[in-house]
Design a protein around this motif. Structure first.
Motif, PDB file in Angstrom:
ATOM      1  N   LEU A  26     -13.778  -8.971  -6.981  1.00 40.40           N
ATOM      2  CA  LEU A  26     -12.964  -8.053  -7.775  1.00 40.40           C
ATOM      3  C   LEU A  26     -12.287  -7.112  -6.791  1.00 40.40           C
ATOM      4  O   LEU A  26     -12.941  -6.580  -5.885  1.00 40.40           O
ATOM      5  N   SER A  27     -10.989  -6.912  -6.958  1.00 42.14           N
ATOM      6  CA  SER A  27     -10.282  -6.084  -5.988  1.00 42.14           C
ATOM      7  C   SER A  27      -9.187  -5.265  -6.646  1.00 42.14           C
ATOM      8  O   SER A  27      -8.687  -5.601  -7.722  1.00 42.14           O
ATOM      9  N   VAL A  28      -8.839  -4.190  -5.966  1.00 46.72           N
ATOM     10  CA  VAL A  28      -7.785  -3.282  -6.421  1.00 46.72           C
ATOM     11  C   VAL A  28      -6.966  -2.883  -5.213  1.00 46.72           C
ATOM     12  O   VAL A  28      -7.515  -2.583  -4.154  1.00 46.72           O
ATOM     13  N   GLU A  29      -5.657  -2.882  -5.388  1.00 41.62           N
ATOM     14  CA  GLU A  29      -4.766  -2.375  -4.351  1.00 41.62           C
ATOM     15  C   GLU A  29      -4.304  -0.983  -4.761  1.00 41.62           C
ATOM     16  O   GLU A  29      -3.906  -0.766  -5.900  1.00 41.62           O
ATOM     17  N   SER A  53      -3.936   3.866 -12.288  1.00 39.78           N
ATOM     18  CA  SER A  53      -5.279   4.447 -12.294  1.00 39.78           C
ATOM     19  C   SER A  53      -5.822   4.545 -10.872  1.00 39.78           C
ATOM     20  O   SER A  53      -5.473   3.734 -10.006  1.00 39.78           O
ATOM     21  N   PRO A  54      -6.702   5.512 -10.603  1.00 41.43           N
ATOM     22  CA  PRO A  54      -7.400   5.540  -9.315  1.00 41.43           C
ATOM     23  C   PRO A  54      -8.171   4.242  -9.115  1.00 41.43           C
ATOM     24  O   PRO A  54      -8.535   3.575 -10.087  1.00 41.43           O
ATOM     25  N   TRP A  55      -8.431   3.898  -7.876  1.00 45.77           N
ATOM     26  CA  TRP A  55      -9.043   2.594  -7.597  1.00 45.77           C
ATOM     27  C   TRP A  55     -10.373   2.402  -8.300  1.00 45.77           C
ATOM     28  O   TRP A  55     -10.672   1.320  -8.794  1.00 45.77           O
ATOM     29  N   ILE A 210       4.677  -4.344   6.550  1.00 50.14           N
ATOM     30  CA  ILE A 210       5.038  -3.603   5.333  1.00 50.14           C
ATOM     31  C   ILE A 210       3.841  -2.927   4.675  1.00 50.14           C
ATOM     32  O   ILE A 210       3.919  -1.749   4.295  1.00 50.14           O
ATOM     33  N   PRO A 211       2.669  -3.611   4.512  1.00 53.26           N
ATOM     34  CA  PRO A 211       1.525  -2.914   3.918  1.00 53.26           C
ATOM     35  C   PRO A 211       1.104  -1.670   4.692  1.00 53.26           C
ATOM     36  O   PRO A 211       0.700  -0.672   4.097  1.00 53.26           O
ATOM     37  N   LYS A 212       1.218  -1.703   6.024  1.00 53.88           N
ATOM     38  CA  LYS A 212       0.846  -0.530   6.815  1.00 53.88           C
ATOM     39  C   LYS A 212       1.857   0.589   6.635  1.00 53.88           C
ATOM     40  O   LYS A 212       1.498   1.774   6.567  1.00 53.88           O
ATOM     41  N   LEU A 213       3.142   0.244   6.562  1.00 60.55           N
ATOM     42  CA  LEU A 213       4.160   1.266   6.340  1.00 60.55           C
ATOM     43  C   LEU A 213       3.984   1.933   4.980  1.00 60.55           C
ATOM     44  O   LEU A 213       4.215   3.130   4.829  1.00 60.55           O
ATOM     45  N   LEU A 214       3.570   1.150   3.987  1.00 64.35           N
ATOM     46  CA  LEU A 214       3.358   1.689   2.640  1.00 64.35           C
ATOM     47  C   LEU A 214       2.005   2.378   2.495  1.00 64.35           C
ATOM     48  O   LEU A 214       1.697   2.950   1.449  1.00 64.35           O
ATOM     49  N   LYS A 215       1.188   2.305   3.564  1.00 61.12           N
ATOM     50  CA  LYS A 215      -0.154   2.908   3.576  1.00 61.12           C
ATOM     51  C   LYS A 215      -0.994   2.393   2.407  1.00 61.12           C
ATOM     52  O   LYS A 215      -1.711   3.150   1.743  1.00 61.12           O
ATOM     53  N   ALA A 216      -0.875   1.109   2.165  1.00 61.42           N
ATOM     54  CA  ALA A 216      -1.637   0.503   1.074  1.00 61.42           C
ATOM     55  C   ALA A 216      -3.106   0.373   1.460  1.00 61.42           C
ATOM     56  O   ALA A 216      -3.443   0.173   2.627  1.00 61.42           O
ATOM     57  N   GLN A 217      -3.973   0.496   0.482  1.00 65.26           N
ATOM     58  CA  GLN A 217      -5.412   0.395   0.681  1.00 65.26           C
ATOM     59  C   GLN A 217      -5.961  -0.612  -0.310  1.00 65.26           C
ATOM     60  O   GLN A 217      -5.499  -0.679  -1.455  1.00 65.26           O
ATOM     61  N   LYS A 218      -6.940  -1.384   0.113  1.00 66.80           N
ATOM     62  CA  LYS A 218      -7.545  -2.369  -0.782  1.00 66.80           C
ATOM     63  C   LYS A 218      -9.028  -2.067  -0.938  1.00 66.80           C
ATOM     64  O   LYS A 218      -9.719  -1.787   0.035  1.00 66.80           O
TER      65      LYS A 218
END
Length: 455
Positions: A26-29, A53-55, A210-218
């Motif tokens: 189960l995962s959330v970005e 929603s928050p992760w 791109i994910p690093k530029l967007l500061k995405a977290q999983k």
């Protein structure tokens, strides 16, 4: 602590113990997660209620969906994950469920404030979801939601999102196209190479840049691996994402794990505030532990003057206040449940000691008129030692503040240690009482260490 993972045989460094395909997790970005099943079945009227929603809320929704609505994970090819869902704890002994009297036994206001904030934020998050979707409100109660949040907070691990797993199709396709392009004489080798380079660069950009530029977290909950317990230092297992196999693995770290021994992983640099609030345990001698003292504006200035043999001159407190070094006059009301320091208290860590900014503030606060004038009345000029006498005064002031904090506790270190001995000898007691004594004892030991370092 959870169930734990024990080795059935001797394991050497790098031996892989568990591999779990990504599709079974189960995962959330974060900050925005898209999940077709959740949106269609629980938030069809307002998909953004889920997406934004928050992760931990999004993972709670997923957990409750598979627990209450449909246990078949279509993303995993129709795998029924009910056996794993049923293996999860149904109750957590965290301070969220403690009585006010039990929370008082922590003898630590920052934790009490953090739990109060957690209750407010979680309740509001649930109420917002209920207002957004009748499908959600008819199937998931507040208690269900809290169970999901606690499961997510205690079992998920996170990292910077690095895009999707390795997909060989684009590379195989471009290789075939290059061969055809050159073989049929459609263009030159240089033109084919340029086209291939564009495809490869595009893939790298999508997966890494791109994910690093967007500061995405999983955030991921990984069945089976989520049973491993935490240790702050000396972990014997490591969890990693396998880019080329599109899955997660748990492997042994050097020097390995002996047969019958438990394999521990690290949840990251968690202090005891975080471990108790979200995981329900306390780590003794935690190298990552912190203590949050009251902000300087709440310190007994007269007592500090007596300890240092100096008087606080005019203008010092006003300048420190404008520089933001006195903390806040009132609680900084926010919804960040990761922050347990809403009033800007003085942070002390076991790893690095007292915050250097606090020593700087006390150099200025306890400065003589000559030292104050020589600095140009600028707080920034107290960033380094200005004189041996001033340094002694600053260190004496912070030591006296910590001594008064320790003296304010309802019980002493020795009394807490004796209580724990009684508990170990078989005295019947609630688990939360044991946890409260363990927690406050660790905080007092940290304070004592800091006091000794200032002598």
């Amino acid at each position: 602590a959870g169930l734990g993972l024990y080795s059935a045989q001797n394991l050497s460094a790098n031996d892989i113990v568990i591999q779990v395909p990504t599709k079974l997790t189960l995962s959330v970005e974060s900050p925005t997660d898209y999940n077709a099943a959740m949106e269609k079945n629980l938030f069809s009227s307002d998909p953004k209620a889920y997406r934004n929603s928050p992760w931990w809320t999004a993972l709670s929704i997923q957990l409750n969906y598979y627990d209450k609505v449909d246990s078949v994970n279509q993303l995993a090819g129709g795998v029924d994950i009910k056996p794993w869902i049923d293996s999860l704890p149904r109750a957590y002994d965290t301070p969220l469920h403690w009585s006010e009297s039990s929370l008082d036994e922590l003898q630590y206001r920052p934790m009490m404030e953090a739990v109060a904030l957690q209750k407010r934020v979680w309740r509001k998050q649930y109420d917002d979801l209920v207002a957004a979707s009748k499908e959600f409100s008819s199937r998931i109660s507040y208690d269900d939601f809290v169970w999901g949040c606690e499961t997510a907070r205690s079992r998920a691990f996170s990292g910077a999102y690095s895009g999707s797993a390795f997909n060989p199709i684009p590379y195989a396709t471009v290789t075939a196209l290059v061969a055809v392009y050159i073989g049929l004489g459609i263009g030159t080798v240089e033109q084919a190479a340029n086209g291939a380079a564009l495809v490869i660069c595009g893939s790298i950009l999508k997966d890494f840049v791109i994910p690093k530029l967007l500061k995405a977290q999983k955030y991921v909950i990984c069945p089976l691996i989520d049973m491993a317990n935490h240790v702050g230092m000396g972990a014997t297992g490591n969890v990693a994402f396998e880019y080329f196999s599109d899955g997660f693995s748990l492997s042994a770290l050097d020097p390995g794990v002996q047969q019958g021994k438990e394999m521990f992983i690290s949840y990251g640099p968690r202090n005891n505030d975080q471990l108790l609030q979200y995981y329900g345990f306390v780590e003794q001698n935690n190298v990552h532990d912190v203590y949050i003292l009251p902000p300087i504006r709440q310190w007994n200035i007269e007592a500090l003057e007596d300890a240092c043999g100096r008087k606080v001159g005019s203008g010092r407190l006003e300048k420190l206040d404008r520089a933001g070094l006195l903390g806040f006059a009132t609680n900084n009301l926010n919804t960040n449940t990761e922050a347990a320091n809403s009033i800007g208290g003085v942070v002390l860590t076991r790893a690095t000691g007292i915050d250097p900014a606090v020593i700087q503030a006390l150099r200025a606060l306890m400065s003589t008129d000559d030292e104050w004038d020589d600095s140009g009345e600028a707080i920034g000029n107290f960033a380094a030692e200005v004189s041996p006498a001033n340094e002694r005064a600053a260190r004496t002031a912070v030591r006296r503040a910590m001594e008064m904090e320790l003296e304010s506790k309802a019980t002493t270190i020795e009394e807490d240690e004796n209580l724990l001995k009684m508990y170990k000898e078989g005295k019947s007691v609630d688990n939360e009482e044991v946890l409260a004594v363990l927690f406050r004892l660790e905080k007092k030991k940290l304070l004592q260490e800091a006091i000794r370092s200032m002598i």
